[in-house]
Motif scaffolding. Sequence first.
Motif, PDB file in Angstrom:
ATOM      1  N   ALA A 261       0.809  -1.216   0.000  1.00 37.37           N
ATOM      2  CA  ALA A 261       0.000   0.000   0.000  1.00 37.37           C
ATOM      3  C   ALA A 261       0.842   1.267   0.000  1.00 37.37           C
ATOM      4  N   SER A 262       2.066   1.185   0.540  1.00 39.73           N
ATOM      5  CA  SER A 262       2.858   2.397   0.692  1.00 39.73           C
ATOM      6  C   SER A 262       3.345   2.954  -0.644  1.00 39.73           C
ATOM      7  N   ASN A 264       1.780   2.231  -3.773  1.00 42.86           N
ATOM      8  CA  ASN A 264       0.794   1.938  -4.809  1.00 42.86           C
ATOM      9  C   ASN A 264       0.248   3.181  -5.491  1.00 42.86           C
ATOM     10  N   LYS A 265       0.557   4.340  -4.983  1.00 39.43           N
ATOM     11  CA  LYS A 265       0.025   5.547  -5.591  1.00 39.43           C
ATOM     12  C   LYS A 265       0.627   5.739  -6.980  1.00 39.43           C
ATOM     13  N   ASP A 428      -9.882 -10.282  -6.414  1.00 41.91           N
ATOM     14  CA  ASP A 428      -9.395  -8.906  -6.327  1.00 41.91           C
ATOM     15  C   ASP A 428      -9.034  -8.441  -7.743  1.00 41.91           C
ATOM     16  N   ASP A 455     -17.431   0.244  -5.626  1.00 39.82           N
ATOM     17  CA  ASP A 455     -16.412  -0.451  -4.834  1.00 39.82           C
ATOM     18  C   ASP A 455     -15.132  -0.646  -5.643  1.00 39.82           C
ATOM     19  N   PRO A 458     -12.766   2.865  -6.553  1.00 41.10           N
ATOM     20  CA  PRO A 458     -11.874   3.295  -5.465  1.00 41.10           C
ATOM     21  C   PRO A 458     -10.729   2.314  -5.219  1.00 41.10           C
ATOM     22  N   ARG A 459     -11.002   1.018  -5.385  1.00 39.41           N
ATOM     23  CA  ARG A 459      -9.948   0.018  -5.203  1.00 39.41           C
ATOM     24  C   ARG A 459      -8.862   0.163  -6.273  1.00 39.41           C
ATOM     25  N   PHE A 461      -7.942   2.950  -7.639  1.00 39.07           N
ATOM     26  CA  PHE A 461      -7.144   4.106  -7.212  1.00 39.07           C
ATOM     27  C   PHE A 461      -6.239   3.728  -6.040  1.00 39.07           C
ATOM     28  N   GLU A 462      -6.782   3.001  -5.091  1.00 37.39           N
ATOM     29  CA  GLU A 462      -6.037   2.631  -3.887  1.00 37.39           C
ATOM     30  C   GLU A 462      -4.794   1.819  -4.210  1.00 37.39           C
ATOM     31  N   THR A 463      -4.894   0.936  -5.181  1.00 36.55           N
ATOM     32  CA  THR A 463      -3.773   0.061  -5.534  1.00 36.55           C
ATOM     33  C   THR A 463      -2.864   0.641  -6.608  1.00 36.55           C
TER      34      THR A 463
END
Length: 518
Positions: A261-262, A264-265, A428, A455, A458-459, A461-463
């Motif tokens: 997650a750190s 993934n942007k 996923d 759902d 946003p996922r 974008f998050e990943t």
Amino acid sequence: MEPTTGKPSLLRNILARALLFGLLVIVFRFAYVVTITGESCNLGDFCFFPLPQNLNFVIPGAWAGVSAVVGNDALPRSNPRRDLYTSKEWIKAVHFYSSVFQDLISEGYLSPHSKSLCVETPLGQEVFALKEIGVEDSIGIFKKAAKPLVIKGEGHQIPFNDNTFDFIFSGGARLDISARPSDFASEISRTLKPEGFAVVHIKANDTYSFNSFLDLFNSCKLVKMLEIDGFDSSMPYIREIVLKKEIEILDHGDRKIPDGASNNKCSVPGHKRELVQKAEPLIEEEPLKPWITLKKNIKNVKYLPSMVDISFKNRYVYVDVGARSYGSSIGSWFRKQYPKQNRTFHVYAIEADKAFHEQYEAKKKAVTLLPYAAWVRNETLSFEINHDPGQEEMNELTDKGRGMGRIQPVKSSQGELNAEVDEIQGFDFAEWLKNTVIDRDFVVMKMDVEGTEFDLIPRLFETGAICLIDEIFLECHYNRWQRCCPGQRSTKYEKNYAQCLELFTSLRESGILVHQWW
């Protein structure tokens, strides 16, 4: 004195006329060479007497101080292309490339001592031009050899070892038309020595295709780019790109989005953001008859391949999330209407409803079926197939009356819906996408997932997986006005049109080219 017969005089007249005729033929052929080709009788094909094998072939018009000779064996008489080698067009090309290479020498990208390769050169003008200006250790490759200038080989499989050449050239916009541009670029990078230079002429006329081109060369950095005039009407102007191979491979172009997650942007690059400004406007006001308005809107869509050149991509992928039957959108829309620029797309169909799985068995070569539900985690889900005739879809049922499937069934005010509920496997989707495509691929996605888009997006974008998608066709589900019952809204979905519009707006503001789907 006996009278003369006149025979010797007649014979002399015949011989004189024959010699005069021969002289006229020679003069005519000489005039043809000079006036039509602009050359001298040194071009053996236009002369009666063959050139000696040890005589040099001279390109007239060479620049002062430049050696413009190559042994006459460069043009063997047995070569069926000899006429082409002596044509005005061939010589014009040699002059053009000689000028190009002289400029590269003056700028330090090429030297007389460079071991040089010309890729995909059918007639070897580039190789001849290199030899003309003194770069003797030069060779060309093409699928059909034209020795001694060109040997057999192709751009996507160069027949030389790693780190062989100091200088590699690809002219004539060969990479533009390559069916395998990624392999083409990879082979150039492989055979080029570290700190060597590759020069490529391309016709890229938009920033999207230019950046796609640069991404193909993950071991090279851009050192120069300029526009130059071409040498014929097919290429009135071209871009000359100079690349330098780095000692260490650069980390760009062929990586997948890393896990964790750190990191993934992702940030959508500027050349993609520019395209959003050219897209058709979103429908700001909620349509009273969405089933008509949204279907009409597809005619206004500005497809990405209609705005830019997609030639320089690694591969081409279409992902249909919520595909239903093959004819629902893959066969009826994507295959027939989407502008693919003659590229072959690998198609993934993601469909959880088992009623549609069998028909994909016959299309294994054309489509890869994922018989699961796209979701935000890998877990077992309840999957509902709605058969309620009171819903707005009652007149929109397709595929032999099969209802629309969705995750997490809901209840109406009258109790449980008339629905078929199965347990299915969800996966996923964002992680699957990151493991399936890379950022050098051209990825188009259609998403019709009956409300789950709130759902899944946003996922993505998050990943950081959102940055892997070049173009999205998204159907947003909300409490629409029902066709069956004027004045009533569907209770099937909790979201309203304003929330859908916000979803589309946020995607475009992030630089994602998204279109409203029906």
